[in-house]
Enzyme design. Structure first.
Site, short mmCIF file in Angstrom:
data_model
loop_
_atom_site.label_atom_id
_atom_site.label_comp_id
_atom_site.label_asym_id
_atom_site.label_seq_id
_atom_site.Cartn_x
_atom_site.Cartn_y
_atom_site.Cartn_z
N GLU A 76 9.81 0.80 11.42
CA GLU A 76 8.57 1.67 11.42
C GLU A 76 8.25 2.18 12.70
OE1 GLU A 76 6.37 -1.34 7.82
OE2 GLU A 76 5.99 -1.89 10.02
N THR A 107 0.95 -1.25 -0.06
CA THR A 107 -0.08 -0.11 0.02
C THR A 107 0.98 1.23 -0.04
OG1 THR A 107 -1.50 -1.26 1.33
CG2 THR A 107 -2.12 1.00 1.13
N LYS A 146 -8.42 -5.09 6.58
CA LYS A 146 -7.60 -5.22 7.87
C LYS A 146 -8.17 -4.60 9.12
CE LYS A 146 -3.87 -5.72 4.93
NZ LYS A 146 -2.83 -4.94 4.83
N ALA A 164 -1.01 -1.40 7.42
CA ALA A 164 -1.19 -2.28 8.67
C ALA A 164 -1.67 -3.39 8.30
CB ALA A 164 -2.08 -1.45 9.56
C1 5RP Z 1 5.32 -3.86 6.94
C2 5RP Z 1 4.05 -3.57 7.43
C3 5RP Z 1 3.12 -3.23 6.47
O1 5RP Z 1 2.84 -1.86 6.84
C4 5RP Z 1 1.97 -4.27 6.45
O2 5RP Z 1 2.59 -5.36 6.39
C5 5RP Z 1 0.90 -3.99 5.44
O3 5RP Z 1 1.24 -4.29 3.97
P1 5RP Z 1 0.66 -4.41 2.84
O4 5RP Z 1 0.22 -2.67 2.51
O5 5RP Z 1 1.27 -4.86 1.80
O6 5RP Z 1 -0.83 -5.08 2.98
O7 5RP Z 1 3.75 -3.53 8.61
O8 5RP Z 1 6.28 -4.29 7.82
#
Ligand code: 5RP
Length: 231
Positions: free
Chosen positions: A107, A35, A125, A87
């Site tokens: 992060e 994302t 999510k 997230a």
């Molecule tokens: C990476 C993270 C990401 O924010 C989380 O995994 C969400 O990823 P995506 O946008 O690919 O669903 O915490 O360490």
């Protein structure tokens, strides 16, 4: 609407929010994941609006540089106006599980430096109780077996060491040289308390509960479109 289209929608909405609310010359914090990649791409025409960015992973740094952003080391900056990240799960209080991509430690560092955490995700999510997504914990490799046993005994959870996607017979190594433990079977009713408790186990570098650095704003998409929620 496909999940990728929903991610693109929140990325676009986050760009509009940044341009509306953030004055030129500020420094932004940038997360990691699919994302966020869409967010970086959508923000790139406005790269020079910002003094620069602080990145949460080597992967995001490479993409940001390629797209024309100036990437600061976290030690070079005093103030980050906002941090934008995805997230793996988020509850109604803005508490999150993060670290699906293994970047949780950086992060959390960048998030803790920022005035505001803007979470961008699709509605898959959103959860009532955190824990269905395996909770990532970054650890010092030599402590991994001890930490796994401690968590299994204390929390009755199932712990596995994350393996590399590209080399499945090797452990995944984080940007910090750590390993990731994935903890399954939790129902996290008290995220702030568990976040602190896990940090007390010697050898834990960071855990993926973001309750003390919860989201202040959530931009979330579903079949119905995009919504912005303030916490
Ligand atoms: C990476 C993270 C990401 O924010 C989380 O995994 C969400 O990823 P995506 O946008 O690919 O669903 O915490 O360490």
């Amino acid at each position: 609407m496909h999940q990728d289209e929903q991610k693109a929608l929140v990325a676009k909405e986050a760009v509009a929010l940044m341009l509306r609310e953030i004055s030129a010359g500020e420094i932004l914090g940038i997360g990691t994941g699919s994302t966020v990649n869409l967010f970086i791409d959508a923000l790139s025409p406005y790269a020079k609006h910002f003094r620069g960015v602080v990145s949460s992973s080597e992967a995001s740094t490479a993409r940001l540089i390629e797209k024309g952003f100036h990437v600061f080391d976290a030690n070079e900056v005093g103030n980050i106006i906002a941090y934008v990240d995805g997230a793996d799960e988020i509850n109604a209080q803005g508490h999150m599980i993060k670290g699906g991509g293994g970047a949780l430690t950086r992060e959390k560092i960048v998030a803790s430096m920022a005035e505001k955490f803007v979470c961008i995700c699709d509605s898959s999510k959103q959860v009532e109780v955190l824990g269905n997504f395996p909770l990532p914990i970054e650890v010092i490799p030599l402590a991994s077996a001890h930490i796994a046993r401690t968590i299994e005994q204390q929390l009755g959870a199932e712990v596995s060491i994350r393996m590399s996607k590209s080399r499945p017979d090797e452990k995944m190594i984080t940007d910090n040289g750590g390993w990731i433990l994935d903890v399954r079977g939790l129902k996290i009713h008290h995220p702030k308390e568990l976040e602190i408790e896990l940090n007390q186990i010697p050898g834990v570098i960071c855990n993926g509960i973001f309750a003390r650095n919860a989201a202040n704003v959530l931009i979330v998409s579903s079949q119905e479109g995009v919504r912005t929620i303030q916490y």
